[in-house]
Design an enzyme around this catalytic site. Structure first.
Site, mmCIF file in Angstrom:
data_model
loop_
_atom_site.group_PDB
_atom_site.id
_atom_site.type_symbol
_atom_site.label_atom_id
_atom_site.label_comp_id
_atom_site.label_asym_id
_atom_site.label_seq_id
_atom_site.Cartn_x
_atom_site.Cartn_y
_atom_site.Cartn_z
ATOM 1 N N HIS A 139 0.835 -1.201 0.000
ATOM 2 C CA HIS A 139 0.000 0.000 0.000
ATOM 3 C C HIS A 139 0.872 1.254 0.000
ATOM 4 C CE1 HIS A 139 -3.225 2.802 1.027
ATOM 5 N NE2 HIS A 139 -2.493 3.224 2.052
ATOM 6 N N THR A 365 -3.108 0.138 6.087
ATOM 7 C CA THR A 365 -3.801 -0.555 5.011
ATOM 8 C C THR A 365 -2.970 -1.732 4.514
ATOM 9 O OG1 THR A 365 -4.774 1.551 4.356
ATOM 10 C CG2 THR A 365 -4.928 -0.252 2.782
#
Length: 434
Positions: A139, A365
């Site tokens: 991410h 994330t």
């Protein structure tokens, strides 16, 4: 290293109907939550199949060492219970397991079970502090490429677990509506910013790490002891207003773009329940620096990652009106973490910072390395440049009012019973901000 025991036996069975082979809550899981029933006060419950066991009421049927722990089930949050430490929680797990597998105790315990569909679930802990990390290297790389194509990862990323202090007061349990935030944004060609509702509202697929035992101020937690301070994990959706974030994040980082709402799942899956799913931390690519000494422990490297699969689904208002099932947006692994949970605990306390029972740590994330495993719309739509086509003909670049995000997670492997985390959901509403 946490070893498996009789509570992990895949052949173990509870007398509770429907718990055998339950997708989330078989006897091998036994996660904790705060629940209420029929207008009663909040209290601690333990999931078994489609039922919830009232912990405080069940304490009367436990041996003395577990009874004192079970009596903490009458508290209004999980903080006091999990502050007792990992060994104490293991004792309690064994006692609960015995009550729910011993047919001779069914007559006493069955009246203490409540149907989960008829109960309310609440925030599991009283959260004093919330820290969101940035451990998902895929991410971080994807987002970095959107803004710095030639240098997506900054030099410190592989040396230090990056994180920021979030807003504890706006953490809410799954099912709470998410009011679209309002704030400053600035278009690239504008001379000055304007104020209004966010037009680039996004989700972030994360896992929640709950702190059990804390540490004293000025007394860092050693990496080898860090696992003893982890109460358990759940699901976290770190809602993000990307347009507010782009304008405000320099020079100090996230602020209003993140502080308006964070959603957590109500069930806390303990580290004992996850023992069969502990795996080695993925080896760092050749050329990456080794962790500094205070972040390195051989046992943690050998068993500090968790083989958990996460999924995120989208349900729009039109989909619900048409009776259509939510669309799966992505499916990815928790092993996408560049740093282990123990490393996060050790680093967070390394300057003497005190962690406390109920503190919430977000993993960041967790995007996998496949196109269908990305953890945000920012990545799926390439920063909003490539709209996502939905099965009903709708498109999305970012979330619209009425959209609902549903996140789930589970762990499964051959030779072990599958266990799950329930769900973390939130629906976007316009609200009073206009």
């Amino acid at each position: 290293m946490t070893l498996t025991d009789h509570t992990h036996n895949p052949d173990a069975r509870s007398w509770v109907l429907g718990s055998e082979n339950h997708a989330d809550f078989p006897i091998q899981n036994l996660p904790f939550a705060m629940f209420s029933s029929g207008g009663s006060k909040k209290r601690v419950g333990v999931a078994i199949g489609d039922m919830i066991l009232d912990l405080a009421e069940a304490a009367d049927f436990m041996a003395d060492d577990a009874r004192k722990l079970g009596e903490l089930g009458s508290r209004a949050d999980l903080n006091a219970l999990f502050s007792c430490g990992a060994e104490a929680m293991r004792t309690l797990r064994h006692a609960i397991f015995d009550l729910l597998t011993d047919g001779g105790k069914q007559a006493d315990i069955e009246p203490l079970l409540y149907r989960a569909s008829e109960c309310g679930l609440h925030m599991p802990f009283t959260v004093r502090d919330y820290t969101d990390f940035y451990t998902g290297i895929n991410h971080a790389t994807n987002v970095g490429k959107l803004f710095r194509p030639d240098n997506p990862l900054l030099p410190n990323y592989k040396f230090v677990p990056i994180g920021y202090h979030g807003r504890a007061s706006s953490v809410r349990v799954s099912g709470s509506d998410v009011t679209r935030p309002k704030g400053q944004t600035k278009a690239p060609d504008a001379d000055a910013p304007s104020v209004g509702p966010s037009k680039r509202l996004d989700y972030e697929l994360e896992m929640a790490v709950w702190v059990g035992q804390g540490n004293e101020l000025g007394a860092p937690i050693d990496i080898a002891d860090a696992k003893k301070h982890i109460a358990g994990i759940g699901i976290l959706n770190d809602w993000s207003a990307r347009d507010l974030q782009a304008w405000e994040y320099q020079p100090l980082g996230p602020f209003l773009a993140k502080s308006f709402h964070s959603s957590v799942s109500p069930w806390v899956v303990t580290m004992d329940a996850l023992a069969p799913f502990r795996v080695a931390q993925e080896a760092r690519p050749e050329g990456d620096p080794a962790p500094l000494d205070y972040l390195f422990d051989e046992d943690d490297q050998a068993t500090g990652a968790l083989d958990v699969t996460m999924e995120v689904h989208l349900s729009t208002a039109k989909m619900r009106d048409a009776g259509q099932a939510p669309m799966c947006l992505s499916k990815g692994p928790m092993t996408a973490m560049y740093w282990t949970i123990a490393q996060l605990i050790a680093h967070h306390s390394s300057n003497g910072c005190d962690l406390n029972p109920g503190d919430l740590l977000g993993t960041g994330t967790l995007t996998g390395n496949m196109p269908d495993s990305v953890g945000s719309l920012l990545e799926i739509t390439n920063g909003g440049k490539e709209p996502l086509a939905l099965p009903n003909g709708e498109t999305r670049t970012f979330l619209e009012n009425g959209d609902e995000i549903i996140m789930t997670a589970y762990a499964e492997k051959a030779g072990a019973a599958r266990i799950g985390f329930g769900e973390c959901r939130g629906r976007i509403v316009e609200g009073p901000l206009g």
